[in-house]
Design a protein around this motif. Structure first.
Motif, short mmCIF file in Angstrom:
data_model
loop_
_atom_site.label_atom_id
_atom_site.label_comp_id
_atom_site.label_asym_id
_atom_site.label_seq_id
_atom_site.Cartn_x
_atom_site.Cartn_y
_atom_site.Cartn_z
N HIS A 91 83.94 -8.93 17.21
CA HIS A 91 85.14 -9.73 17.23
C HIS A 91 84.59 -11.05 17.84
N THR A 92 84.92 -12.22 17.10
CA THR A 92 84.61 -13.49 17.51
C THR A 92 85.66 -14.47 17.13
N SER A 93 85.95 -15.59 17.88
CA SER A 93 86.99 -16.50 17.17
C SER A 93 86.13 -17.36 16.24
N HIS A 94 84.91 -17.16 16.32
CA HIS A 94 84.11 -18.15 15.11
C HIS A 94 83.02 -17.26 14.29
N PRO A 95 83.73 -16.45 13.18
CA PRO A 95 82.98 -15.62 12.54
C PRO A 95 82.04 -16.41 11.48
N ASP A 96 80.96 -15.78 11.36
CA ASP A 96 79.79 -16.45 10.38
C ASP A 96 80.15 -15.61 8.97
N ALA A 97 80.59 -16.41 7.91
CA ALA A 97 80.36 -15.60 6.82
C ALA A 97 79.25 -15.36 6.04
N GLU A 98 77.92 -16.24 6.65
CA GLU A 98 76.93 -15.83 5.92
C GLU A 98 75.88 -14.62 6.51
N ASP A 99 76.71 -14.18 7.82
CA ASP A 99 76.03 -13.12 8.59
C ASP A 99 76.63 -11.86 7.68
N THR A 100 75.76 -11.39 6.80
CA THR A 100 76.62 -10.60 5.96
C THR A 100 76.21 -9.15 6.49
N PRO A 101 75.08 -8.61 7.20
CA PRO A 101 75.00 -7.33 7.63
C PRO A 101 76.10 -7.02 8.70
N VAL A 102 76.81 -7.92 9.33
CA VAL A 102 77.72 -7.85 10.32
C VAL A 102 79.13 -7.71 9.60
N ARG A 103 80.00 -7.07 10.21
CA ARG A 103 81.27 -6.81 9.69
C ARG A 103 82.28 -7.46 10.88
N PHE A 104 82.90 -8.72 10.63
CA PHE A 104 83.96 -9.28 11.36
C PHE A 104 85.18 -8.70 11.46
N ALA A 105 86.07 -8.62 12.56
CA ALA A 105 86.96 -7.98 12.65
C ALA A 105 88.08 -8.48 13.72
N ASP A 106 89.22 -8.12 13.69
CA ASP A 106 90.13 -8.34 14.95
C ASP A 106 89.79 -7.44 16.07
N LEU A 107 89.95 -8.01 17.17
CA LEU A 107 89.86 -7.35 18.52
C LEU A 107 90.14 -5.79 18.56
N ASP A 108 91.35 -5.60 18.16
CA ASP A 108 91.82 -4.16 18.44
C ASP A 108 91.31 -3.34 17.20
N THR A 109 90.87 -3.87 16.14
CA THR A 109 90.06 -2.92 15.18
C THR A 109 88.46 -2.77 15.56
N VAL A 110 87.81 -3.67 16.28
CA VAL A 110 86.49 -3.40 16.67
C VAL A 110 86.49 -2.24 17.75
N ILE A 111 87.88 -2.55 18.99
CA ILE A 111 87.94 -1.51 19.90
C ILE A 111 88.01 -0.25 19.35
N ALA A 112 89.02 -0.04 18.60
CA ALA A 112 89.23 1.41 17.81
C ALA A 112 88.28 1.87 17.14
N GLY A 113 87.38 1.09 16.40
CA GLY A 113 86.19 1.57 15.47
C GLY A 113 84.83 1.75 16.27
N ALA A 114 84.56 1.35 17.48
CA ALA A 114 83.39 1.35 18.04
C ALA A 114 82.94 2.56 18.64
N ARG A 139 93.23 2.81 23.28
CA ARG A 139 92.73 2.79 21.91
C ARG A 139 91.31 3.07 21.36
N MET A 140 90.43 3.32 22.27
CA MET A 140 89.22 3.48 22.12
C MET A 140 88.97 5.12 21.75
N LYS A 141 88.08 5.54 21.01
CA LYS A 141 87.73 6.76 20.81
C LYS A 141 87.30 7.50 21.96
N PRO A 142 87.85 8.84 22.08
CA PRO A 142 87.39 9.68 23.35
C PRO A 142 86.08 9.71 23.39
#
Length: 314
Positions: free
Chosen positions: A172-195, A219-222
């Motif tokens: 999650h970042t306010s400046h996602p890099d579209a060329e940084d393809t190995p990384v998936r950019f997402a909103d904060l709550d999605t990152v928190i829930a999926g990590a 929201r985080m995984k147990p």
């Protein structure tokens, strides 16, 4: 030419920073920061000082109001939330930091803390010292998900190490890099829930105070682990202590705290599923050398009426 206060405790007379300042005609003055100063000392800390290289101690508007002649504050590190930057700017005092000097060190400790948590290494080593021989199963990092909040130099370096370990990396970042393809950019709550491992690398400001609070911990995984090597103010420590006790999350590893050293009455004491280190993510010999020299060059530039390399006041 100028008296330069140095509060960073690892900078000492005769080192590279000391010699650099003296070559430019400045006089280093040492007052290492090792804990909270008495009010009287804080009030007079900058008396007769032209520039300062600072540790992470707080610098308030009241202190700066007494700092007649002070022209520049340079942090020997990246974070500068401990300095009242608007108050300094109003007085014409430049404020600088040292970005890009410790991100590899921070990333390496971050991954080290993740491995410690995944394999319960603190518990194991303590048990062996007590004469036990635990053989509990830990977890592989391979194919787990590393969530990163903040994608500056340390966040990027941590992502690269996570990818090298075979982890899926969400950011999650306010400046996602579209060329940084190995990384998936997402909103904060999605990152928190999926990590599986949620690592904080964002700056501390008014918008990020207690970014990780009770609702977000829920929201985080147990099975998830929270890692903070950024700033202590990003985490609601009371909420984290409750979450660790209740099993809301599996564990946490903190290198930074809201109040340092850890207070005796902190709710974070005596939690078996918590690792705490002493704000040393950026404290490698290599990073210290780079940060100290960057801060010294900022002071030298300002006192020579040149624009410093990394101002944070404009």
């Amino acid at each position: 030419m100028g008296r330069i206060l140095i509060t960073t405790d690892y900078l000492v007379p005769g080192d590279d920073v000391d010699r650099l300042l003296r070559r430019h005609g400045h006089e280093p003055v040492y007052s290492p920061y090792t804990g909270a100063r008495e009010p009287a000392e804080r009030k007079t800390l900058f008396n007769g000082i032209d520039g300062a290289i600072l540790a992470s101690e707080s610098v308030s508007a009241d202190m700066l109001a007494e700092a007649h002649g002070l022209k520049v504050l340079a942090r020997s590190g990246v974070g500068y939330d401990s300095i009242d930057v608007p108050a300094a700017a109003a007085l014409g005092i430049r404020v600088c930091n040292a970005p890009g000097t410790n991100h590899h060190s921070v990333a390496e400790l971050t991954v080290g803390l993740i491995i410690m948590a995944a394999r319960r290494l603190a518990d194991v080593t303590n048990a062996v010292r007590r004469g036990q021989w635990p053989r509990d199963a830990g977890h592989e990092l391979h194919r787990s998900t590393l969530g990163i909040v903040g994608y500056g130099p340390s966040g990027r370096a941590t992502a690269r190490l996570g990818l090298a370990l075979g982890m899926t990396v969400m950011v999650h970042t306010s400046h996602p890099d579209a060329e940084d393809t190995p990384v998936r950019f997402a909103d904060l709550d999605t990152v928190i829930a999926g990590a599986d491992y949620l690592s904080l690398h964002t700056r501390a400001d008014k918008t990020s105070q207690k970014l990780i609070d009770a609702p977000r911990l829920q929201r985080m995984k147990p099975s998830a682990v929270l890692i903070n090597t950024a700033r202590g103010s990003l985490v609601d420590e009371d909420a984290l202590a409750d979450a660790l006790r209740a099993g809301t999350i599996a564990g946490a590893a903190l290198d930074v705290l809201e109040n340092e050293p850890l207070p005796k009455d902190s709710p974070l004491r005596h939690l078996d599923n918590l690792i705490i280190t002493s704000h040393l993510a950026g404290q490698t010999a290599e990073a210290r050398t780079r940060a100290g020299m960057a801060a010294a060059h900022a002071v030298i530039d300002v006192l020579a009426n040149r624009e410093p390399g990394h101002p944070v006041d404009r």
